[in-house]
Scaffold this motif. Structure first.
Motif, PDB file in Angstrom:
ATOM      1  N   ALA A  90       0.862  -1.187   0.000  1.00  0.00           N
ATOM      2  CA  ALA A  90       0.000   0.000   0.000  1.00  0.00           C
ATOM      3  C   ALA A  90       0.895   1.231   0.000  1.00  0.00           C
ATOM      4  CB  ALA A  90      -0.924  -0.010   1.208  1.00  0.00           C
ATOM      5  N   GLU A  91       1.573   1.434  -1.109  1.00  0.00           N
ATOM      6  CA  GLU A  91       2.495   2.564  -1.252  1.00  0.00           C
ATOM      7  C   GLU A  91       1.857   3.588  -2.182  1.00  0.00           C
ATOM      8  OE1 GLU A  91       6.727   3.386  -3.427  1.00  0.00           O
ATOM      9  OE2 GLU A  91       6.653   1.654  -2.058  1.00  0.00           O
ATOM     10  N   PHE A  92       1.471   4.709  -1.596  1.00  0.00           N
ATOM     11  CA  PHE A  92       0.857   5.794  -2.356  1.00  0.00           C
ATOM     12  C   PHE A  92       1.581   7.081  -1.973  1.00  0.00           C
ATOM     13  CE2 PHE A  92      -2.379   2.532  -1.849  1.00  0.00           C
ATOM     14  CZ  PHE A  92      -2.865   2.399  -3.150  1.00  0.00           C
ATOM     15  N   LEU A  93       2.369   7.595  -2.913  1.00  0.00           N
ATOM     16  CA  LEU A  93       3.224   8.737  -2.630  1.00  0.00           C
ATOM     17  C   LEU A  93       2.826   9.929  -3.490  1.00  0.00           C
ATOM     18  CD1 LEU A  93       6.661   6.859  -2.494  1.00  0.00           C
ATOM     19  CD2 LEU A  93       5.014   7.247  -0.643  1.00  0.00           C
ATOM     20  N   ARG A  94       3.229  11.100  -3.038  1.00  0.00           N
ATOM     21  CA  ARG A  94       2.824  12.332  -3.724  1.00  0.00           C
ATOM     22  C   ARG A  94       3.364  12.411  -5.148  1.00  0.00           C
ATOM     23  NH1 ARG A  94       4.775  17.197  -0.326  1.00  0.00           N
ATOM     24  NH2 ARG A  94       4.399  15.795   1.444  1.00  0.00           N
ATOM     25  N   GLY A  95       4.458  11.727  -5.433  1.00  0.00           N
ATOM     26  CA  GLY A  95       4.991  11.748  -6.787  1.00  0.00           C
ATOM     27  C   GLY A  95       4.090  11.070  -7.793  1.00  0.00           C
ATOM     28  N   GLN A  96       3.375  10.022  -7.358  1.00  0.00           N
ATOM     29  CA  GLN A  96       2.482   9.281  -8.242  1.00  0.00           C
ATOM     30  C   GLN A  96       1.016   9.715  -8.083  1.00  0.00           C
ATOM     31  OE1 GLN A  96       4.977   7.554  -6.358  1.00  0.00           O
ATOM     32  NE2 GLN A  96       6.182   7.792  -8.234  1.00  0.00           N
ATOM     33  N   TYR A  97       0.657  10.186  -6.898  1.00  0.00           N
ATOM     34  CA  TYR A  97      -0.739  10.554  -6.607  1.00  0.00           C
ATOM     35  C   TYR A  97      -0.750  11.922  -5.918  1.00  0.00           C
ATOM     36  CZ  TYR A  97      -1.476   5.593  -7.516  1.00  0.00           C
ATOM     37  OH  TYR A  97      -1.502   4.348  -8.102  1.00  0.00           O
ATOM     38  N   PRO A  98      -0.368  12.967  -6.627  1.00  0.00           N
ATOM     39  CA  PRO A  98      -0.105  14.258  -5.969  1.00  0.00           C
ATOM     40  C   PRO A  98      -1.322  14.943  -5.368  1.00  0.00           C
ATOM     41  CG  PRO A  98       0.014  14.472  -8.360  1.00  0.00           C
ATOM     42  CD  PRO A  98      -0.071  13.006  -8.068  1.00  0.00           C
ATOM     43  N   ILE A  99      -2.546  14.669  -5.877  1.00  0.00           N
ATOM     44  CA  ILE A  99      -3.719  15.374  -5.342  1.00  0.00           C
ATOM     45  C   ILE A  99      -4.803  14.405  -4.869  1.00  0.00           C
ATOM     46  CG2 ILE A  99      -3.293  17.452  -6.713  1.00  0.00           C
ATOM     47  CD1 ILE A  99      -5.532  16.574  -8.588  1.00  0.00           C
ATOM     48  N   LEU A 100      -4.435  13.164  -4.571  1.00  0.00           N
ATOM     49  CA  LEU A 100      -5.419  12.177  -4.118  1.00  0.00           C
ATOM     50  C   LEU A 100      -6.048  12.627  -2.802  1.00  0.00           C
ATOM     51  CD1 LEU A 100      -6.541   9.370  -4.959  1.00  0.00           C
ATOM     52  CD2 LEU A 100      -4.921   8.377  -3.333  1.00  0.00           C
ATOM     53  N   GLN A 101      -7.388  12.602  -2.758  1.00  0.00           N
ATOM     54  CA  GLN A 101      -8.116  13.062  -1.581  1.00  0.00           C
ATOM     55  C   GLN A 101      -8.835  11.941  -0.838  1.00  0.00           C
ATOM     56  OE1 GLN A 101     -10.765  16.218  -2.750  1.00  0.00           O
ATOM     57  NE2 GLN A 101      -9.116  17.524  -3.504  1.00  0.00           N
ATOM     58  N   SER A 102      -9.241  10.887  -1.555  1.00  0.00           N
ATOM     59  CA  SER A 102      -9.989   9.788  -0.931  1.00  0.00           C
ATOM     60  C   SER A 102      -9.417   8.463  -1.408  1.00  0.00           C
ATOM     61  CB  SER A 102     -11.479   9.858  -1.295  1.00  0.00           C
ATOM     62  OG  SER A 102     -12.051  11.077  -0.869  1.00  0.00           O
ATOM     63  N   LEU A 103      -9.134   7.567  -0.446  1.00  0.00           N
ATOM     64  CA  LEU A 103      -8.568   6.261  -0.764  1.00  0.00           C
ATOM     65  C   LEU A 103      -9.373   5.193  -0.032  1.00  0.00           C
ATOM     66  CD1 LEU A 103      -6.365   4.437  -1.991  1.00  0.00           C
ATOM     67  CD2 LEU A 103      -4.928   4.976  -0.002  1.00  0.00           C
ATOM     68  N   TYR A 104      -9.917   4.233  -0.804  1.00  0.00           N
ATOM     69  CA  TYR A 104     -10.736   3.161  -0.254  1.00  0.00           C
ATOM     70  C   TYR A 104     -10.080   1.824  -0.594  1.00  0.00           C
ATOM     71  CZ  TYR A 104     -14.263   6.874  -0.258  1.00  0.00           C
ATOM     72  OH  TYR A 104     -14.938   8.056  -0.069  1.00  0.00           O
ATOM     73  N   LEU A 105      -9.717   1.058   0.431  1.00  0.00           N
ATOM     74  CA  LEU A 105      -9.135  -0.270   0.256  1.00  0.00           C
ATOM     75  C   LEU A 105     -10.028  -1.269   0.976  1.00  0.00           C
ATOM     76  CD1 LEU A 105      -5.359   0.528   0.966  1.00  0.00           C
ATOM     77  CD2 LEU A 105      -6.540   0.528  -1.240  1.00  0.00           C
ATOM     78  N   GLU A 106     -10.535  -2.277   0.252  1.00  0.00           N
ATOM     79  CA  GLU A 106     -11.468  -3.202   0.881  1.00  0.00           C
ATOM     80  C   GLU A 106     -11.340  -4.607   0.302  1.00  0.00           C
ATOM     81  OE1 GLU A 106     -15.132  -1.117   0.239  1.00  0.00           O
ATOM     82  OE2 GLU A 106     -15.373  -1.892  -1.797  1.00  0.00           O
TER      83      GLU A 106
END
Length: 291
Positions: free
Chosen positions: A93-109
């Motif tokens: 579960a690696e989500f970094l600003r370089g790849q997802y710079p403006i991500l606001q909502s993350l759903y993992l299920e």
């Protein structure tokens, strides 16, 4: 837009071009639902739809997700604001600003991953539903603390929070904007330290292993870049400890802290009204002072 269903015998990483069909490349497309994702498909999505704002990756419950493992950290979605991953496992579960710079909502299920590493400065909502960490999660606290705008953390059956090579793992959460923390049925969660001056709701219902919860009045060392909130301006919160083990074995100040405005318990048999919060506070203070 919904991509077409794959043929029978779905596999997550087959190179066959007949495996799955996406819509034609479209730089104006902002929303995509992909029901049978693979790493090959993800690469195509990232290349063909650079302005996606909402991406939904899911496999139907009738399919076994054991063979599906996505490496989302290998792809860049510069305009993505909302990401859902359902019934699909992740390498990490690696989500970094370089790849997802403006991500606001993350759903993992309905899945699992090894470890977690987040650096999402615009993240406001993080949701785990029946999700399992299979590797050390020493980075859980630091990862969440890299999201200073996070307002809501919702977890149901988030398992693996006890995975550590240390003798004891205390998750320290520094969340200056967070109003709601929900760890319902995080069965192996044991220790929490929380700096959340805007917190209003803390749900530890059925956290069977919880042993200590400490509310911090000041930011821990290393977070000097975050704004300070005077103690007098910090919000009141309510905490749900229903079925969360023995109240008298719980260390920390979560129940007796001056910010605590209510405790939900199922302790009628203990000889006090579980809704009489101030009586509970006095009893807990007397008990702790007697130790």
């Amino acid at each position: 837009m919904l991509a077409e269903d794959p043929p029978s015998g779905y596999s997550s990483d087959t190179s066959s071009e007949e495996e799955y069909t996406l819509p034609p490349a479209d730089s104006t497309l902002t929303r995509l639902e992909c029901n049978f994702p693979s790493n090959r498909i993800l690469k195509q999505i990232a290349n063909d739809f650079p302005n996606l704002q909402i991406l939904d990756l899911r496999v139907g419950p009738e399919y076994d997700n054991d063979g599906i493992s996505l490496c989302l950290h290998n792809f860049t979605f510069p305009n993505l604001r909302q990401l859902t991953v359902s019934n699909v496992n992740l390498c990490t579960a690696e989500f970094l600003r370089g790849q997802y710079p403006i991500l606001q909502s993350l759903y993992l299920e309905y899945g699992r991953c090894g470890s977690i590493e987040l650096d999402l400065p615009h993240l406001r909502k993080l949701h785990f539903n029946k999700w399992t960490f299979t590797a050390d999660v020493d980075t859980f606290g630091p990862s969440l603390s890299c999201s200073p705008r996070l307002e809501q953390l919702d977890c149901y059956k988030l398992w693996g929070l006890g995975n550590t090579s240390r003798s004891q793992l205390k998750h320290t959460l520094v969340l200056p904007a967070c109003t709601s923390l929900d760890f319902h049925r995080s069965d192996d969660l044991e220790h929490l330290q929380i700096y959340a001056p805007k917190l209003r709701s803390l749900n530890l219902q059925a956290c069977f292993s919880i042993r200590s919860v400490q509310i911090l009045d000041r930011k821990p060392t290393g977070f000097g870049h975050l704004p300070s909130v005077p103690t007098a301006e910090q919000s009141k919160y309510r905490v749900n400890l229903m079925n969360a083990g023995d109240l008298f074995d719980l260390s920390g100040n979560v129940v007796v802290h001056p910010r605590c405005a209510g405790v939900f318990r199922n302790d009628e048999a203990a000889g006090f009204d579980p809704h009489d919060h101030y009586a509970l506070q006095r009893m807990m203070e007397d008990w702790k002072n007697s130790k």
